[in-house]
Motif scaffolding. Structure first.
Motif, PDB file in Angstrom:
ATOM      1  N   THR A  92      38.628  16.524  58.735  1.00 22.12           N
ATOM      2  CA  THR A  92      37.692  17.542  58.392  1.00 22.12           C
ATOM      3  C   THR A  92      37.506  18.349  59.251  1.00 22.12           C
ATOM      4  O   THR A  92      37.381  18.206  60.662  1.00 22.12           O
ATOM      5  N   LYS A  93      37.751  19.749  59.037  1.00 20.30           N
ATOM      6  CA  LYS A  93      37.663  20.940  59.963  1.00 20.30           C
ATOM      7  C   LYS A  93      36.353  21.953  59.800  1.00 20.30           C
ATOM      8  O   LYS A  93      36.064  21.957  58.653  1.00 20.30           O
ATOM      9  N   LEU A  94      36.114  22.252  60.625  1.00 20.24           N
ATOM     10  CA  LEU A  94      34.891  23.294  60.842  1.00 20.24           C
ATOM     11  C   LEU A  94      35.684  24.689  60.951  1.00 20.24           C
ATOM     12  O   LEU A  94      36.244  25.037  61.915  1.00 20.24           O
ATOM     13  N   PHE A  95      35.278  25.655  59.931  1.00 20.23           N
ATOM     14  CA  PHE A  95      35.934  26.718  59.770  1.00 20.23           C
ATOM     15  C   PHE A  95      34.689  27.980  60.093  1.00 20.23           C
ATOM     16  O   PHE A  95      33.969  27.806  59.376  1.00 20.23           O
ATOM     17  N   CYS A  96      35.325  28.867  60.784  1.00 23.12           N
ATOM     18  CA  CYS A  96      34.218  29.955  60.955  1.00 23.12           C
ATOM     19  C   CYS A  96      34.923  31.309  60.434  1.00 23.12           C
ATOM     20  O   CYS A  96      36.001  31.701  60.860  1.00 23.12           O
ATOM     21  N   LEU A  97      34.450  31.955  59.667  1.00 17.05           N
ATOM     22  CA  LEU A  97      34.766  33.262  59.156  1.00 17.05           C
ATOM     23  C   LEU A  97      33.693  34.391  59.593  1.00 17.05           C
ATOM     24  O   LEU A  97      32.535  33.963  59.730  1.00 17.05           O
ATOM     25  N   MET A  98      34.371  35.539  59.870  1.00 14.22           N
ATOM     26  CA  MET A  98      33.519  36.516  60.300  1.00 14.22           C
ATOM     27  C   MET A  98      33.172  37.729  58.999  1.00 14.22           C
ATOM     28  O   MET A  98      34.450  37.964  58.434  1.00 14.22           O
ATOM     29  N   LEU A  99      32.288  38.028  58.718  1.00 15.49           N
ATOM     30  CA  LEU A  99      31.931  38.952  57.514  1.00 15.49           C
ATOM     31  C   LEU A  99      32.276  40.444  58.002  1.00 15.49           C
ATOM     32  O   LEU A  99      32.451  40.524  59.219  1.00 15.49           O
ATOM     33  N   PRO A 100      32.690  41.073  57.028  1.00 18.89           N
ATOM     34  CA  PRO A 100      32.928  42.390  57.394  1.00 18.89           C
ATOM     35  C   PRO A 100      32.054  43.131  58.352  1.00 18.89           C
ATOM     36  O   PRO A 100      30.648  42.700  57.854  1.00 18.89           O
ATOM     37  N   PRO A 101      32.332  44.102  59.182  1.00 25.11           N
ATOM     38  CA  PRO A 101      31.038  44.751  60.059  1.00 25.11           C
ATOM     39  C   PRO A 101      29.860  45.214  59.277  1.00 25.11           C
ATOM     40  O   PRO A 101      28.893  45.259  59.694  1.00 25.11           O
ATOM     41  N   SER A 102      30.120  45.729  57.932  1.00 26.48           N
ATOM     42  CA  SER A 102      28.810  46.511  57.176  1.00 26.48           C
ATOM     43  C   SER A 102      28.352  45.757  56.067  1.00 26.48           C
ATOM     44  O   SER A 102      28.042  46.292  55.141  1.00 26.48           O
ATOM     45  N   THR A 103      28.780  44.400  56.303  1.00 26.43           N
ATOM     46  CA  THR A 103      28.348  43.199  55.125  1.00 26.43           C
ATOM     47  C   THR A 103      27.009  42.672  55.661  1.00 26.43           C
ATOM     48  O   THR A 103      27.047  42.043  56.767  1.00 26.43           O
ATOM     49  N   HIS A 104      25.930  42.602  54.795  1.00 27.61           N
ATOM     50  CA  HIS A 104      24.766  41.605  54.869  1.00 27.61           C
ATOM     51  C   HIS A 104      24.871  40.496  54.059  1.00 27.61           C
ATOM     52  O   HIS A 104      24.812  40.742  52.630  1.00 27.61           O
ATOM     53  N   LEU A 105      25.209  39.230  54.338  1.00 24.51           N
ATOM     54  CA  LEU A 105      25.113  38.023  53.195  1.00 24.51           C
ATOM     55  C   LEU A 105      24.548  36.887  54.052  1.00 24.51           C
ATOM     56  O   LEU A 105      25.139  36.512  54.818  1.00 24.51           O
ATOM     57  N   GLN A 106      23.634  36.347  53.454  1.00 23.96           N
ATOM     58  CA  GLN A 106      23.054  35.311  53.847  1.00 23.96           C
ATOM     59  C   GLN A 106      22.530  34.143  52.849  1.00 23.96           C
ATOM     60  O   GLN A 106      22.049  34.618  51.770  1.00 23.96           O
ATOM     61  N   VAL A 107      23.474  33.334  52.862  1.00 20.64           N
ATOM     62  CA  VAL A 107      23.406  32.390  51.671  1.00 20.64           C
ATOM     63  C   VAL A 107      22.095  31.518  51.864  1.00 20.64           C
ATOM     64  O   VAL A 107      21.911  30.600  52.643  1.00 20.64           O
ATOM     65  N   PRO A 108      21.346  31.367  50.670  1.00 24.66           N
ATOM     66  CA  PRO A 108      20.243  30.539  50.527  1.00 24.66           C
ATOM     67  C   PRO A 108      20.509  29.144  50.854  1.00 24.66           C
ATOM     68  O   PRO A 108      21.728  28.544  50.468  1.00 24.66           O
ATOM     69  N   VAL A 109      19.437  28.234  51.153  1.00 24.24           N
ATOM     70  CA  VAL A 109      19.346  27.064  51.531  1.00 24.24           C
ATOM     71  C   VAL A 109      19.962  26.167  50.070  1.00 24.24           C
ATOM     72  O   VAL A 109      19.293  26.493  49.091  1.00 24.24           O
ATOM     73  N   GLY A 110      20.948  25.406  50.248  1.00 21.85           N
ATOM     74  CA  GLY A 110      21.316  24.729  49.014  1.00 21.85           C
ATOM     75  C   GLY A 110      22.155  25.330  47.955  1.00 21.85           C
ATOM     76  O   GLY A 110      22.497  24.854  46.955  1.00 21.85           O
ATOM     77  N   GLN A 111      22.672  26.419  48.551  1.00 23.68           N
ATOM     78  CA  GLN A 111      23.662  27.360  47.554  1.00 23.68           C
ATOM     79  C   GLN A 111      25.101  27.274  48.100  1.00 23.68           C
ATOM     80  O   GLN A 111      25.173  27.069  49.269  1.00 23.68           O
ATOM     81  N   HIS A 112      26.005  27.587  47.238  1.00 26.00           N
ATOM     82  CA  HIS A 112      27.387  27.578  47.604  1.00 26.00           C
ATOM     83  C   HIS A 112      28.052  28.951  47.283  1.00 26.00           C
ATOM     84  O   HIS A 112      27.436  29.772  46.713  1.00 26.00           O
ATOM     85  N   VAL A 113      29.044  29.252  48.025  1.00 22.50           N
ATOM     86  CA  VAL A 113      30.019  30.243  47.729  1.00 22.50           C
ATOM     87  C   VAL A 113      31.244  29.827  47.213  1.00 22.50           C
ATOM     88  O   VAL A 113      31.728  28.758  47.255  1.00 22.50           O
ATOM     89  N   TYR A 114      32.127  30.743  46.800  1.00 20.76           N
ATOM     90  CA  TYR A 114      33.518  30.430  46.604  1.00 20.76           C
ATOM     91  C   TYR A 114      34.480  31.033  47.407  1.00 20.76           C
ATOM     92  O   TYR A 114      34.421  32.256  47.793  1.00 20.76           O
ATOM     93  N   LEU A 115      35.467  30.301  47.833  1.00 18.46           N
ATOM     94  CA  LEU A 115      36.465  30.834  48.850  1.00 18.46           C
ATOM     95  C   LEU A 115      37.820  31.107  47.984  1.00 18.46           C
ATOM     96  O   LEU A 115      38.223  30.315  47.073  1.00 18.46           O
ATOM     97  N   LYS A 116      38.537  32.145  48.134  1.00 15.76           N
ATOM     98  CA  LYS A 116      39.636  32.586  47.304  1.00 15.76           C
ATOM     99  C   LYS A 116      40.914  32.780  48.055  1.00 15.76           C
ATOM    100  O   LYS A 116      40.623  33.523  48.982  1.00 15.76           O
ATOM    101  N   LEU A 117      42.013  32.344  47.758  1.00 14.93           N
ATOM    102  CA  LEU A 117      43.372  32.670  48.278  1.00 14.93           C
ATOM    103  C   LEU A 117      44.221  32.599  47.099  1.00 14.93           C
ATOM    104  O   LEU A 117      44.253  32.266  46.005  1.00 14.93           O
ATOM    105  N   THR A 118      45.360  33.524  47.453  1.00 14.70           N
ATOM    106  CA  THR A 118      46.542  33.459  46.485  1.00 14.70           C
ATOM    107  C   THR A 118      47.519  32.613  47.001  1.00 14.70           C
ATOM    108  O   THR A 118      48.186  32.766  48.036  1.00 14.70           O
ATOM    109  N   ILE A 119      47.788  31.806  46.043  1.00 18.13           N
ATOM    110  CA  ILE A 119      48.825  30.544  46.319  1.00 18.13           C
ATOM    111  C   ILE A 119      49.838  30.819  45.272  1.00 18.13           C
ATOM    112  O   ILE A 119      49.545  30.709  43.800  1.00 18.13           O
ATOM    113  N   ALA A 120      50.986  30.946  45.664  1.00 15.88           N
ATOM    114  CA  ALA A 120      52.225  31.095  44.598  1.00 15.88           C
ATOM    115  C   ALA A 120      52.123  32.143  43.599  1.00 15.88           C
ATOM    116  O   ALA A 120      52.329  32.066  42.286  1.00 15.88           O
ATOM    117  N   GLY A 121      51.428  33.342  44.274  1.00  7.51           N
ATOM    118  CA  GLY A 121      51.216  34.254  43.193  1.00  7.51           C
ATOM    119  C   GLY A 121      49.897  34.314  42.378  1.00  7.51           C
ATOM    120  O   GLY A 121      49.849  35.155  41.571  1.00  7.51           O
TER     121      GLY A 121
END
Length: 479
Positions: free
Chosen positions: A248-277
């Motif tokens: 298990t790894k701890l990933f740290c992502l940096m938001l774009p400079p002009s983005t405000h995003l604060q994830v509420p307690v108990g909520q989730h987000v989706y991570l998206k990658l392009t794999i095999a097109g």
């Protein structure tokens, strides 16, 4: 846009959980994984039966195709032959057959609004409906209604009398600055109720008020436009990744400079990658950088970074690709979703947390918020289930927190311990829970949160009901 998960949602043994109220999964046959489906769609095989032709489909024609070997479904005006996809669908054939020969938009939005069906089913496209399908219903129990904001000068007085008061906005421009003012007509708007993104010549702001989401999307130097798309993504840069356990790894992502995003307690987000097109998406619950440092959180939290504890499955499709990313690479992150409410903490006296594996992730911010903000709390207890000692995420931090805050206690339960292990052993059971779930007072207000692999969560919730805890006292983070 989003994509159907590799073999089920979440993946087998995954403990990343979304909102409560699950749906059944079925085991897929050998050779019926997401990667197998991608290979089939790229093989050149005719998956529509129309030899590449696109047709206009009437409602009468759509109704005729309602069998497993001849199943057409309409989603947002487009018709797909989903028969070839039957054996690849994580929810099983029966789930798809619920919409056979009909408009499945409503059902689709209930179960997996986040799926990028256009990408997944593009080789199954039959054509467009000849008559526009009915507008989908609003599912208030799952998510908010989307409304566009009006310029303040255009807000009718009637809005104040009908339902929630709609926000409005003004904008002021100088030679070097454009200022946009949003009038919410609400007191004490929380930072996690506002999401702001500025990319290139586009400005987008979303304000969450009660069960409604109000959206403004402005193309700078162009006419104001409104975007009613479902989930919105922004590209975040991978800053660091470090081991939390052996897998298990701890990933740290940096938001774009002009983005405000604060994830509420108990909520989730989706991570998206392009794999095999193909765009692949998985849900994850953000955590803190560490368990202990967050307890000295400033008044205005630093929302420049977003952290995830993610278990890497070597035979999986998504997590190995995520693990292979280099520092500086980008991952797309969606807006938050989920139905956990902070109001569940109101006047709370006893908080019990049941977690298995990376089902620990939603507990991180819950622990932080409860111990920092809920003055009525007498007791907070975490029962953490794992296979071995090496699997326990942030064990030392949990033990330090228990030493630091006398209200907090943690118990570790191992299913495959070594002979040296002196703690609790086994799996979730009525005996373990009845001993663990003791109120501080006979009638103290209690909340029990549970998250883990689906069998763990579903079995645990049944046991909690058997122990006479009410529905309002239980929150399950399930798929």
């Amino acid at each position: 846009m989003l994509n159907i998960p590799s073999q089920s949602f979440p993946a087998p043994r995954s403990q990343q959980r979304a909102a409560s109220g699950g749906r059944s999964k079925v085991p897929l046959k050998q050779g019926r994984s997401l990667m197998d489906w991608i290979r089939l769609t790229k093989s050149g095989k005719d998956l529509t039966g129309l030899k590449g032709r696109l047709i206009e489909v009437t409602e009468e024609e759509l109704k005729k195709h309602n069998k497993k070997d001849d199943c057409w479904i309409c989603i947002r005006g487009f018709v797909y032959n989903v028969s070839p996809y039957m054996e690849y669908h994580p929810g099983g054939e029966d789930e798809l057959m619920k919409a056979a020969g009909s408009d499945g938009t409503d059902l689709f939005d209930q179960v997996h609004r986040w799926v990028n069906y256009e990408s997944m089913l593009k080789e199954c496209l039959v054509g467009r409906m000849a008559v526009k399908p009915a507008v989908p219903k609003d599912y208030h129990e799952e998510k908010k209604v989307l409304n566009g904001m009006l310029p303040k000068s255009q807000v009718p007085n009637a809005l104040a009398k009908e339902g929630p008061v709609s926000p409005s906005y003004d904008w002021f421009q100088t030679d070097s600055l454009v200022t946009i003012v949003i009038y919410t007509k609400q007191k004490d708007v929380n930072l996690d109720s506002v999401r702001v993104d500025h990319q290139y010549d586009s400005f987008r702001a979303e304000t969450i008020i009660k069960d409604y989401s109000y959206l403004i999307h402005i193309e700078l130097s162009h006419a104001i436009q409104e975007d009613f798309s479902g989930l919105y993504y922004r590209k975040c840069q991978l800053i660091s990744k470090e081991d939390a356990t052996h897998d298990t790894k701890l990933f740290c992502l940096m938001l774009p400079p002009s983005t405000h995003l604060q994830v509420p307690v108990g909520q989730h987000v989706y991570l998206k990658l392009t794999i095999a097109g193909t765009e692949i998406v998985k849900p994850y619950t953000p955590v803190s950088a560490s368990l202990l440092s967050e307890f000295k959180e400033p008044v205005i939290p630093n929302n420049k970074y977003i952290y995830f504890l993610i278990k890497i499955y070597p035979a999986g499709l998504f997590t190995p690709e995520l693990d292979h990313l280099q520092i500086g690479d980008f991952v797309s992150v969606s807006n938050p979703e989920g139905n956990f409410k902070i109001s569940q903490f109101q006047e709370l006296e006893d908080l019990f947390l049941l977690a298995a594996g990376t089902g620990f992730t939603p507990m991180v911010k819950i622990l932080n918020y409860a111990l920092t903000n809920i003055s009525s709390l007498r007791k907070v207890k975490l029962m953490f289930f794992n296979k071995t000692e090496d699997d326990i995420i942030w064990r030392s931090q949990l033990e330090k927190l228990a030493f630091k805050d006398k209200r907090f206690d943690v118990e570790f339960v191992l299913s495959k311990p070594t002979s040296e292990w002196n703690g609790k052993k086994g799996h979730i059971s009525l005996d373990l829970l009845s001993e663990f779930l003791k109120r501080s007072l006979d009638k103290s207000k209690v909340l029990i949160c549970i998250c883990g692999p689906m069998p763990f969560t579903e079995q645990g919730m049944r046991m909690l009901h058997d122990l006479n805890f009410s529905k309002d006292e239980i929150h399950g983070f399930t798929a």
